[in-house]
Enzyme design. Structure first.
Site, PDB file in Angstrom:
ATOM      1  N   ASP A 217      41.839  47.256  45.797  1.00 29.70           N
ATOM      2  CA  ASP A 217      43.121  47.844  45.426  1.00 29.70           C
ATOM      3  C   ASP A 217      43.497  49.028  46.321  1.00 29.70           C
ATOM      4  OD1 ASP A 217      45.403  48.567  43.974  1.00 29.70           O
ATOM      5  OD2 ASP A 217      44.251  49.703  42.489  1.00 29.70           O
TER       6      ASP A 217
ATOM      7  N   GLU B 172      32.127  48.431  42.081  1.00 26.75           N
ATOM      8  CA  GLU B 172      32.592  47.377  41.173  1.00 26.75           C
ATOM      9  C   GLU B 172      32.295  45.945  41.611  1.00 26.75           C
ATOM     10  OE1 GLU B 172      36.761  48.249  40.532  1.00 26.75           O
ATOM     11  OE2 GLU B 172      36.303  49.775  39.073  1.00 26.75           O
TER      12      GLU B 172
ATOM     13  N   TYR C   6      38.264  51.838  31.817  1.00 30.29           N
ATOM     14  CA  TYR C   6      39.710  51.953  31.640  1.00 30.29           C
ATOM     15  C   TYR C   6      40.152  51.711  30.199  1.00 30.29           C
ATOM     16  CZ  TYR C   6      40.236  52.799  36.568  1.00 30.29           C
ATOM     17  OH  TYR C   6      40.185  53.387  37.808  1.00 30.29           O
TER      18      TYR C   6
ATOM     19  N   GLU D  56      35.275  56.530  37.510  1.00 35.35           N
ATOM     20  CA  GLU D  56      36.711  56.254  37.464  1.00 35.35           C
ATOM     21  C   GLU D  56      37.124  56.127  36.017  1.00 35.35           C
ATOM     22  OE1 GLU D  56      38.247  52.807  39.540  1.00 35.35           O
ATOM     23  OE2 GLU D  56      37.133  53.297  41.351  1.00 35.35           O
TER      24      GLU D  56
END
Ligand code: E8X
Length: 636
Positions: free
Chosen positions: A178, A450, A507, A542
């Site tokens: 990303d 990740e 998240y 994150e």
């Protein structure tokens, strides 16, 4: 070794406007590396090429681009060893000197160099051509998305018309990560001179005892290939029609050990320039009585200097004396439990793309100080070397990450079997550690970001354990090693718990439990219950949510600045309840450019600062919070 200008070494900077032309399909046949087309553009180096001009291809096409320029080396460099150094060219590069292949390099984030002493004549122009390849696929790091599926959200691949259209469109250059695939000559290009016999490498390791520090060093020396008989190991360098610039190759042969004029001397200086200790020989140990330790800001990031001479060559390295240790679910710097406050970042800015940006580095470090942060992760690739130097000096702590991002999280097939990256990943890790080993700011290696650890947990374990061992073996300072775990079913994951520090990206309240911060806090608590039992320090590398600056709401909803502020305020309270939780890195420091998509309105907007570095609402909350959290002993 990072290039240096000093009494024995010079630099010819090749930054500036280069001739540029993107391959239109004819480059190979027309041999652009030998015959650079006269019809071309001027583009700035170092910077990504993508946003420098309005050409659509520069942003979207999968292609090779050609850079070209003339170079003249001033006659004062006669008799010196000359090396052409690229700090980074993304992703793969070939370098041609007068039309002949000089060297090639795989990977866009680490330096490479080639000696050119005998390939050029001082005072006479020669041509340099660099071919940069922006293609990403299963063999590159970062990893490309060969399947062409939508990275975020659904792409309705079951609809026949969509399927057919994709087939019709053919091969694209999609990322499995990303951030925008900014490419080209992203960092500095220099010709560096040294004496023919030169200092090739320097390794510094410090140990602290009660009242003193032991500083051991190892110097590696080298000789120009024009004075060594065996040139076999530099065989990628082919002869070019120019004769050697060194007239005196006969007398110059010899090694460090048998020539009294070429001994290694080492002087250790303090910040004021006073001599602390001295030594002779290629390796040794120096004693620093009552050392000043390197401490993260607002502590004193005290730097010593090691001044090395070898024959007529010299080199100065700044270094810090500090210790790092992971013990009892704590991360200790200088024996004290450290709490990470900071961000994942990117090298990303308007127009320059991923080009080295020392001005922006200064600004970013200033903003880190302003907001009360003490650390960041070089997500998702090793940054330009100048940033580490700045952080050494400014007392910012770095988690240094390889470009291994996109190794198949969510994959249907085992990425560890289908992606041919194992050996290459090790190579990249080795080069990164060799490059960054002496920086006091670097306190933790991240093997990657990740990857899949959930669908193929066993394969993942084999793959990452091997790298983990390798990193420990490579690092002379033996820093802790980690990798960064994707949001997943952590009960299935076997890898994350084997690392020295558990680093998790989560998240809750954004990609899942969207819009529901209360449920997000609940989920965080359940997951932290799980980690509490596992005897490792845990940090979040994150967590975050997109906020469009200027978008407000009384009851914060997703994409408002209020939502982002509340998200951090409430989740951070959860972190405060857990003593083994050693730090928080928000995603992301600033908004950044990325691939287009339905979830990416003008880039990824999870920045605490906008792309132009203005604070969003959450920045003020974090400033207040972090100014109240000390670097050390927060959870005592
Ligand atoms: C995001 C971040 C991305 O920018 C970063 O490079 C890696 C991502 C989230 C993973 N981590 O999307 O902003 C998404 C996992 C979903 C559960």
């Amino acid at each position: 070794m990072y290039p240096q200008e000093n009494g024995s070494r010079g630099i010819i900077w090749l930054d500036g406007i280069w001739n540029f032309k993107a391959d239109d399909g004819s480059a190979e046949e027309a041999h652009w590396e030998r015959e650079f087309p006269r019809e071309c553009e001027g583009l700035y180096v170092p910077a990504s090429y993508n946003d420098q001009r309005e050409e659509k291809r520069y942003r979207f096409d999968r292609m090779k681009v050609y850079y070209h320029r003339d170079v003249v080396i001033p006659r004062v460099y006669e008799g010196q060893r000359l090396v052409l150094r690229f700090d980074a060219v993304a992703h793969n590069a070939e370098v041609y000197l007068n039309g002949e292949l000089l060297c090639s390099h795989r990977g866009g984030f680490l330096p490479f160099e080639a000696e050119i002493t005998d390939l050029v004549r001082v005072g006479e122009p020669f041509e340099l051509t660099v071919v940069a390849d922006n293609r990403i696929d299963h063999s590159t790091l970062p990893v490309g998305n060969e399947e062409g599926s939508a990275f975020f959200g659904s792409d309705n691949a079951q609809v026949p018309a969509v399927r057919e259209a994709k087939k019709w469109r053919g091969e694209l250059n999609l990322p499995n990560f990303d951030f925008f695939n900014y490419c080209g000559i992203n960092r500095h290009v220099r010709i560096c001179s040294t004496p023919l016999h030169y200092i090739e490498d320097l390794t510094i390791v410090t140990k602290v005892t009660e009242r003193e520090a032991a500083v051991s060093y190892e110097v590696k020396t080298g000789s120009s290939r024009i004075v060594t008989e065996d040139r076999a190991d530099t065989s990628t360098n082919r002869a070019v029609s120019a004769r050697s610039n060194c007239p005196d190759t006969e007398n110059a042969t010899g090694t460090a050990s048998n020539d009294p004029d070429r001994r290694v001397f080492v002087t250790l200086l303090d910040r004021e320039g006073a001599i602390v200790a001295q030594s002779e020989g290629e390796r040794g140990e120096l004693t620093v009585p009552e050392p000043r330790l390197w401490e993260p800001y607002p502590g004193d990031p005290y730097l010593y200097r090691m001044y090395v001479t070898y024959g007529s060559d010299e080199y100065v390295e700044e270094f810090g004396i500090r210790t790092i240790e992971v013990r009892d679910q704590k991360f200790l710097i200088n024996g004290k439990p450290f709490y990470f406050k900071g961000f994942g970042k990117h090298e990303d800015f308007y127009i320059r793309g991923r080009g080295v940006n020392e001005l922006l580095n200064v600004k970013d470090v200033s903003l880190l100080h302003w907001i009360g942060a003490n650390s960041f992760r070089t997500s998702h690739y090793p940054y330009a070397e100048e940033m580490y130097q700045l952080c050494d000096r400014e007392g910012i702590v770095i988690i240094d990450e390889t470009p291994a991002v996109g190794i198949g999280a969510g994959a249907q097939t085992d990425p560890y079997k289908t992606m041919p990256i194992r050996d290459y990943h090790k190579e990249v890790l080795k080069t990164m550690i060799a490059r960054d080993k002496n920086h006091p700011s670097v306190i933790l290696w991240s093997l990657g970001n990740e990857p899949d650890t959930e669908n193929f947990p066993e394969s993942a374990l084999t793959y990452w354990s091997d790298l983990y061992e390798y990193a420990h073996a490579l690092d002379p300072q033996n820093r802790p090693v980690t990798f960064v775990c994707c949001q997943n079913d952590y009960t299935k994951d076997l890898v994350t718990r084997t690392m020295d520090v558990v680093c998790i990206n989560r998240y809750y309240g954004w990609y899942n439990l969207s819009g529901d911060i209360e449920a997000a806090c609940y989920a965080w608590n359940r997951e932290l219950d799980f980690w509490e039992g596992l005897d490792k320090p845990v940090m979040v590398t994150e967590y975050g949510c997109d906020a469009l600056p200027g978008n407000h709401g009384v009851n914060g909803e997703m994409f408002t600045e209020e939502y982002q502020e509340e998200y951090y305020r409430r989740i951070d309270r959860v972190f405060d309840q857990r003593s083994f939780f050693i730090g928080e890195h928000c995603w992301c420091f600033a908004d950044f450019g990325t691939i287009q998509g339905v979830m990416r309105p003008d880039g990824n907007r999870k920045g605490i600062f906008t792309r132009e570095r203005r604070p969003k609402l959450a920045a003020h909350f974090l400033k207040e919070r972090w100014e109240a959290i000390p670097n050390f002993g927060y959870k005592e």
